[in-house]
Design a protein around this motif. Structure first.
Motif, PDB file in Angstrom:
ATOM      1  N   SER A  65      -6.081   4.144  -6.494  1.00 14.28           N
ATOM      2  CA  SER A  65      -5.329   3.171  -5.783  1.00 14.28           C
ATOM      3  C   SER A  65      -6.166   2.248  -5.013  1.00 14.28           C
ATOM      4  N   GLN A  66      -7.253   2.814  -4.387  1.00 10.11           N
ATOM      5  CA  GLN A  66      -8.083   1.965  -3.734  1.00 10.11           C
ATOM      6  C   GLN A  66      -8.574   0.439  -4.344  1.00 10.11           C
ATOM      7  N   LYS A  97      -0.289   3.758  -2.854  1.00  9.09           N
ATOM      8  CA  LYS A  97      -1.304   4.429  -2.469  1.00  9.09           C
ATOM      9  C   LYS A  97      -1.350   5.746  -3.168  1.00  9.09           C
ATOM     10  N   TRP A 125       0.936  -1.139   0.018  1.00 11.14           N
ATOM     11  CA  TRP A 125      -0.058   0.066   0.099  1.00 11.14           C
ATOM     12  C   TRP A 125       0.694   1.441  -0.153  1.00 11.14           C
TER      13      TRP A 125
END
Length: 434
Positions: free
Chosen positions: A332-333, A327, A323
């Motif tokens: 990015s999620q 991120k 992450w």
């Protein structure tokens, strides 16, 4: 049972299997897909009436079976290294790899018994029906949606397959999901292209425009637009560019220049696509924007553990380790909620680097049958953007391998008598049951 009865029985069993594979793929009894029951009966009937045919299928399809077997070993090694349970791994092998081998054998037996043309028609019919319903759904015809809802209620539904959206968000015909319909459209194109090659010959189809093939591209492209499937559209465009370069080199050069211009004017084209209102041309949704981070993430997973994550691989389970590096990517999620959406990354992360040893063998085989590879260009592009593919949920792929692998029309120009014989329903290099 007489051979006169064998052909209609095998054709009927395979037709039911295909219809279930398209319309009710997840319908199961006791955890066993219902469609597999018809496959088992089909093989039992063939084994009882023509026992030598299954043996011949294994012999003639030994190259494909070898590839599947080798990849099975890679998957088991990868699973053992990450500590997957033996029972789980064997269960996955039966569901994925053994089913693929059975699919190749079934495809070979069906084409041998019912003939080339009948095999093509049986494969295409349920996809055509689903496509018609997709067009009607796109047009807002509510009974088409009611038919889908009635069939959908008969099988379990995984919300992941619908990206969290209501199923009515995109037209999908009678297929399980829009992505499944996209896969089926890509495979349908491969089958139609294979049949056209068998009808008019390799040189004839590659040296000039075939009107039926062009009509097929337009028709499948239209259904892809209706269902919001971008990847089959891109695959068809790439195929058409390659086909154009072969049939009309000057036009192919112009197409290449057009593609260069499209790259240079990319921002303007993307803006125009996004303003069209059609999902097929919309690149601003989360699915489109998350591709980059998912691809980088999948590549990082492979380089961190090149021997793979085994048959239990789930990319979401590892996102926390990466992450901090990812991120800041757009959307990015996506790595926290979606699988990699790239079949090739999914496959290599499951089977590990040892699977790459089969690549030279595949390249050598493909170099001998470039026209056959061309048939699968839309499919190869489609799976680049999705999780499913050969040995990764897509079992229908294996049914049609004998249509291409055993057809000599793909390898060299055939005389008119041979192509007419194939088109009449007698499979190439396969002795039909009398």
């Amino acid at each position: 049972m007489s051979n006169a009865l064998l052909k209609p029985i095998v054709a009927t069993l395979f037709a039911i299997n295909m219809m279930l594979a398209v319309v009710l793929v997840r319908l199961s009894v006791g955890g066993l897909p219902v469609r597999l029951l018809f496959v088992a009966v089909l093989l039992a009937v063939v084994g009882a009436c023509e026992p030598g045919l299954i043996v011949r299928a294994v012999k003639d399809q030994r190259n494909q079976i070898f590839v599947i077997t080798f990849l099975t070993c890679c998957a088991l090694i990868s699973s053992a290294l990450v500590g997957d349970g033996f029972t789980y791994s064997i269960g996955q092998v039966f569901q994925i790899h053994i089913q693929a081998i059975i699919g190749v054998i079934v495809g070979y037996c069906v084409i041998t018994i019912v003939g080339y043309q009948s095999m093509v028609l049986i494969f295409l019919l349920p996809i055509a029906i689903s496509s018609i319903f997709a067009v009607l759904q796109f047009a807002g015809f509510s009974p088409a949606w009611s038919a889908y809802d009635a069939l959908s209620a008969l099988q379990p539904r995984d919300l992941v397959d619908f990206e969290g959206f209501d199923p009515h968000y995109r037209a999908l015909g009678l297929s399980y999901s829009p992505v499944h319909l996209g896969t089926q459209l890509s495979l349908a194109f491969a089958v139609i292209f294979a049949y056209r090659v068998s009808q008019i010959g390799r040189n004839a189809i590659m040296s000039g425009f075939d009107r039926r093939l062009i009509a097929t591209i337009a028709l499948i492209g239209f259904v892809a637009i209706c269902s919001g499937n971008r990847s089959p559209m891109l695959g068809l465009a790439i195929f058409f560019s390659l086909y154009l370069a072969s049939a009309k080199p000057m036009l192919g050069l112009l197409a290449g220049l057009f593609m260069v211009a499209a790259v240079l004017l990319g921002d303007s084209i993307v803006e125009a696509m996004n303003s069209s209102g059609l999902r097929t041309f919309n690149t601003e949704n989360s699915s489109g924007e998350g591709r980059l981070v998912l691809s980088v993430y999948g590549s990082m997973l492979f380089f961190y553990r090149p021997f793979g994550y085994g048959l239990s691989f789930d990319s979401i389970a590892h996102y926390s380790e990466y992450w901090d590096w990812l991120k800041n990517y757009p959307n990015s999620q996506a790595i926290t909620v979606h699988a990699l959406h790239n079949y090739y990354l999914m496959f290599i992360n499951k089977h590990g680097v040892l699977a790459l040893f089969v690549v030279p063998y595949l390249l050598r085989a493909c170099s001998k049958n470039l026209v056959g590879v061309l048939a699968f260009v839309p499919y190869l592009v489609h799976i680049f953007y999705h999780n499913d593919g050969p040995l990764q949920a897509d079992f229908m792929f294996w049914y049609i391998i004998p249509l291409v692998a055993q057809n000599p029309a793909f390898y060299s120009q055939q005389d008119r008598e041979m192509t007419q014989t194939i088109a009449a329903g007698k499979p190439a290099q396969v002795t039909a049951v009398r």
